[in-house]
Design a protein around this motif. Sequence first.
Motif, PDB file in Angstrom:
ATOM      1  N   UNK A 129       0.861  -1.188   0.000  1.00  0.00           N
ATOM      2  CA  UNK A 129       0.000   0.000   0.000  1.00  0.00           C
ATOM      3  C   UNK A 129       0.896   1.236   0.000  1.00  0.00           C
ATOM      4  N   UNK A 130       0.565   2.195  -0.836  1.00  0.00           N
ATOM      5  CA  UNK A 130       1.318   3.448  -0.937  1.00  0.00           C
ATOM      6  C   UNK A 130       1.478   4.065   0.448  1.00  0.00           C
ATOM      7  N   UNK A 131       2.719   4.395   0.852  1.00  0.00           N
ATOM      8  CA  UNK A 131       2.934   4.956   2.191  1.00  0.00           C
ATOM      9  C   UNK A 131       2.212   6.282   2.434  1.00  0.00           C
ATOM     10  N   UNK A 132       1.786   6.970   1.362  1.00  0.00           N
ATOM     11  CA  UNK A 132       1.054   8.235   1.530  1.00  0.00           C
ATOM     12  C   UNK A 132      -0.458   8.029   1.546  1.00  0.00           C
ATOM     13  N   UNK A 133      -0.914   6.791   1.365  1.00  0.00           N
ATOM     14  CA  UNK A 133      -2.340   6.503   1.309  1.00  0.00           C
ATOM     15  C   UNK A 133      -2.982   6.580   2.686  1.00  0.00           C
ATOM     16  N   UNK A 134      -4.191   7.114   2.723  1.00  0.00           N
ATOM     17  CA  UNK A 134      -4.963   7.159   3.975  1.00  0.00           C
ATOM     18  C   UNK A 134      -5.331   5.757   4.447  1.00  0.00           C
TER      19      UNK A 134
END
Length: 177
Positions: A129-134
């Motif tokens: 999961x993208x580290x910037x994703x909520x």
Amino acid sequence: GGIVVGSANFDYEDTDPTAIGMHAVEWQSGAVTDLGGVNGAYYSGASSINTSGDIVGSSRTDQTDGAPSHAFLYHQGVMSDLGTLGGDANSSAGSINDSGQIVGSSQSDTTTRDFLYENGKMYDLNTLIDPTSALLGVVSLEDAVAISSNGWIAVNGTDSNDPGWQRAFLLIPEAGG
């Protein structure tokens, strides 16, 4: 291509009275082909096939009662054990696309995690999961259902902001990775 995969009961009492189980099979043009099991296991089941005829599913790892089940890839007549994510005992593959990417789930006694298998390696989808994703740290991906030809993955999971309910998620890979 007119091929269907699944599982069928078998009984080979004439050659081995203990060989009663269920095997992964493929149906094509009215003929059923028994795909066997990993290391001669008596229990396996197929869940998906791609246009190249590669088949994935789950098989016990040997003939022992209670043996763990692992995801498998059946390619050109050979069933290969894909293993599990680190620390897990069981896994199952749910879908394969035409690029050979495989998705499924890996289980320990207490958790279930989704995986992506590509280029000979199994990855925990939760770690991708993208580290910037909520969604990071909130969502737990637990049941990869399908992967499309462009790599989009349909999964079921839970959201800690709304406990007790399973949700559907669509994972879309970033361009180039």
